[in-house]
Scaffold this motif. Sequence first.
Motif, mmCIF file in Angstrom:
data_model
loop_
_atom_site.group_PDB
_atom_site.id
_atom_site.type_symbol
_atom_site.label_atom_id
_atom_site.label_comp_id
_atom_site.label_asym_id
_atom_site.label_seq_id
_atom_site.Cartn_x
_atom_site.Cartn_y
_atom_site.Cartn_z
ATOM 1 N N SER A 550 0.807 -1.228 0.000
ATOM 2 C CA SER A 550 0.000 0.000 0.000
ATOM 3 C C SER A 550 0.837 1.274 0.000
ATOM 4 C CB SER A 550 -0.906 0.011 1.249
ATOM 5 O OG SER A 550 -0.115 -0.014 2.435
ATOM 6 N N SER A 552 2.338 2.674 -2.248
ATOM 7 C CA SER A 552 2.127 3.500 -3.446
ATOM 8 C C SER A 552 1.131 4.622 -3.158
ATOM 9 C CB SER A 552 1.628 2.642 -4.612
ATOM 10 O OG SER A 552 0.403 1.996 -4.261
ATOM 11 N N LEU A 553 0.332 4.474 -2.083
ATOM 12 C CA LEU A 553 -0.610 5.523 -1.676
ATOM 13 C C LEU A 553 -0.253 6.058 -0.280
ATOM 14 C CD1 LEU A 553 -4.023 4.072 -2.903
ATOM 15 C CD2 LEU A 553 -2.739 5.981 -3.882
ATOM 16 N N GLN A 574 -4.768 11.813 6.591
ATOM 17 C CA GLN A 574 -5.056 11.707 5.158
ATOM 18 C C GLN A 574 -4.666 13.032 4.468
ATOM 19 O OE1 GLN A 574 -6.498 8.659 3.692
ATOM 20 N NE2 GLN A 574 -5.583 8.148 5.684
ATOM 21 N N ARG A 576 -4.396 15.016 0.830
ATOM 22 C CA ARG A 576 -4.920 14.976 -0.538
ATOM 23 C C ARG A 576 -4.095 15.865 -1.467
ATOM 24 N NH1 ARG A 576 -8.890 13.145 -3.516
ATOM 25 N NH2 ARG A 576 -9.696 14.361 -5.277
ATOM 26 N N ASN A 577 -3.727 15.291 -2.611
ATOM 27 C CA ASN A 577 -3.052 16.064 -3.663
ATOM 28 C C ASN A 577 -4.096 16.422 -4.717
ATOM 29 O OD1 ASN A 577 -1.567 16.921 -5.965
ATOM 30 N ND2 ASN A 577 0.237 15.813 -5.243
ATOM 31 N N TRP A 580 -3.433 15.657 -8.491
ATOM 32 C CA TRP A 580 -3.571 14.281 -8.951
ATOM 33 C C TRP A 580 -4.953 13.707 -8.652
ATOM 34 C CZ3 TRP A 580 1.453 12.560 -5.987
ATOM 35 C CH2 TRP A 580 2.556 13.247 -6.520
ATOM 36 N N GLY A 581 -5.710 14.369 -7.792
ATOM 37 C CA GLY A 581 -7.009 13.845 -7.392
ATOM 38 C C GLY A 581 -6.890 12.580 -6.570
ATOM 39 N N GLN A 582 -5.817 12.458 -5.755
ATOM 40 C CA GLN A 582 -5.591 11.256 -4.960
ATOM 41 C C GLN A 582 -5.356 11.627 -3.489
ATOM 42 O OE1 GLN A 582 -2.333 9.648 -7.581
ATOM 43 N NE2 GLN A 582 -3.432 7.723 -7.275
ATOM 44 N N THR A 583 -5.704 10.671 -2.609
ATOM 45 C CA THR A 583 -5.485 10.865 -1.174
ATOM 46 C C THR A 583 -4.439 9.866 -0.691
ATOM 47 O OG1 THR A 583 -7.754 11.634 -0.855
ATOM 48 C CG2 THR A 583 -6.583 10.845 1.097
ATOM 49 N N PHE A 584 -3.514 10.356 0.145
ATOM 50 C CA PHE A 584 -2.400 9.538 0.626
ATOM 51 C C PHE A 584 -2.420 9.495 2.156
ATOM 52 C CE2 PHE A 584 -1.357 11.159 -3.496
ATOM 53 C CZ PHE A 584 -0.676 10.139 -4.147
ATOM 54 N N THR A 585 -1.916 8.388 2.710
ATOM 55 C CA THR A 585 -1.852 8.203 4.156
ATOM 56 C C THR A 585 -0.439 8.478 4.660
ATOM 57 O OG1 THR A 585 -3.583 6.511 4.048
ATOM 58 C CG2 THR A 585 -2.229 6.594 6.055
#
Length: 793
Positions: A550, A552-553, A574, A576-577, A580-585
């Motif tokens: 995981s 990668s996120l 959490q 959020r970028n 990129w429209g993605q959320t990372f931990t």
Amino acid sequence: MYKLTLKIAWRNLWKNKVFSLINIGGLAIGLASCLLLLLYVNYEWSFDKQFQNIDRIYSVYENDRMSDKVTTNRAYCTPSQLAATAMQTIPGIEYTCRLAESGGLFRYKENSFNKKIIYTDPSFLQLFDYEFIKGNPATALTAPSSILITEETARVFFGDEEPVGKTIKFDNRVPLIVTAVIKKLSANQSHQFDMLMSWSLLEKERPYFTRMDWSDGALNTLIQLKDKSSFAAADAQMRKIFMQKQNGDKYIEFFLFPFEKNHLYNSFENGKLVGGGIDQVRLYLALAGCVLFIGCINYMNLSTARSEKRAREVGVRKTLGSSRNAIAWQFLIESLLLSFFAMVLAFILLEISLPWFNDLLGIHIAVDYHSYGIWVALILLIINTGLLAGSYPSFYLSSFIPVKVLKGFSGAGKTSLPMRKVLVVLQFGFSICMIVCAIVVHNQMQYMNTKPLGFNKDNLVQLWRSGTLRDHHKLDLFKGELIKSGAIVAATETANGVTNNSVSTEKIGWPGQQKNEQIKMQLHFSGYDFTQTIGSKILLGRDFNRAFASDSLAVVLNETAVKTMNLKNPIGAQIRNGDWGQTFTVIGVMKDYIYSSLGTKVESVLYFYTEKDNADMLVLRLNPAVNITQAIEKIKALSQKLNPDYPFEMTFVNQQMAEKLHDEKVLSMLSNVFGGFAIFISCLGLLGLALYMAEQRSKEISIRKVLGADMKNILILLNKDFIKLVIISNLISIPVAYILAVKWLQKYDYKIEISYWPFLTALILSVLIAILSVSLQTFKVAKANPVDALKYE
């Protein structure tokens, strides 16, 4: 009349050889120092000025508007589509072009070389009128397979062969045809390259450039206006483009900046230009002026100190009908003649010191004796120096009243004494100020050089991934074999190296973020074992790990990012970028480490895991137990075995960090050298005055010795007046030096505290040097036999 004036001036200089040599020597050193610094200032000022249309060429910069400040980006800050949009929507634009710098391997027959590349549009050759040896600028970059090279590059690849029409391979796979050859690039150009390649080839190689968002910045955009008077209107429209294309968003603003100012005016604060390299150039100009002015003060002092010997001459000439203007002109001619001789000697010193100066700065500066401008500048410098140095002596000496000086010189010499003291105070004041500033610059440079960086820069090397090392299986084999051989202890990959910024964004969201709060954050991309390899620390949580799919996120924050986001419990938060429209931990918090400028605060950084295919740089930690040379030889041998078609090139991180102090290093060395020259010239002046005063007081000293005065008392008597002047110089110059040092240090976030040591050092040094200079003569006089001075009385 002029012939007689010159003859008298020559006789006076020849008659007083010692004073003439002191004056010529002081002025020559001042002029040589001034010329060296002026040559460097001219080199810096002439950047890009050789292009015909430079006054109509503009770079496109970007202002990132955040909630706490405005950040200005000068390079790689525009999207690919901006050039075409500007051409279509802004009247008055003649040409636009995009450019991106890179590097790559080129092969011709059996020879392979890594060369600097600029990808650009054909219109680049319309903006910049390079001198073509072969080929046509209108067609040189029109085809994707075309390539333009410099004459040096042509010599390396083809020797005496005809280069145009030859095919060379890029990256061992893309055939390119040489379409043009241009003259060697001068060092004072912003864009340095070996090859120019077509933008259409870049889009084919990296499709990302064809689908960029308006908030993406990965290239430079240049425009040329039809008329520079339309700049204000074009700039106003450029500032609106992002808002028009992004439905009213204003967090990014593009604007035009004159390309001719690109080199020296490179510092912005909160979206406003505040200086940059021009500040350093102004410092060098001030340094040149100070050293020359100190040399001129020498002449003023020594000329007026010798006034008794010239007084009767002035009295007789005035009695015979000479006007004050004619006598003043006579002394100015002497000064100009001396200035001419000093300039001849200065040129000899200049030619001797230029090679050292060029090595120090890593540039090539030479005197162009065929340039009319050089000779005009030299003549003006001789005249201005002669007039400045001779102004006060001519005014003072021509003011003598014939009756008083012919009766005896009892009072005339005393009239100039206060002025001479003022000149000595000024002379040493400038020198002391330069000493203090040189010490502060040196201490600041040492502080930045030794300040803990937050990672271990020693035994850390970087290699560009090229050829077979782009294959992640071969890369894993390469790293594994190196660790097994003992050459390295850790390895990782990064997108842009350890010491460079990667990309930044304002579209980061986090828990507890305030409405409309936008803060610029740096994004770094790395592989596994990054923290271990660079020698940094994970303060909370963990680094990226192969055991966690995981990751990668996942994201790792540095300390500054945690503080900026005000995260009380960062692990698991959490992030959020928005780009990129993605959320990372968040999985870890890394210790801040300094990687960009050594004098500025660490920015907020987010570390993302990157796949091996997207990482361009390999970072290796050498084994400290193994000799560095042996470790490098092992790395080189394995690299050439796995990647035989690509030359082995490796860089040391500690050298890259040292290069970030280049400007401070140059300023420190120049301050030390020319500050030393200033002190030396000041000492020549003191020595000259001591010679004169010892001569004037020889009978007084002899009488004192006959009456029982010992050597110690006589030396104190002769030296105390000079020491007083030097101490007064310190009292005046130390506050000035403090103000200048504080102002210079303001540009650094990490800076030294100014202690009393630089000022105390300057005080002690100046007093000791003054005592030594004056005592060389006063000791000789104090030791002389009184009979020699009194035998005719």
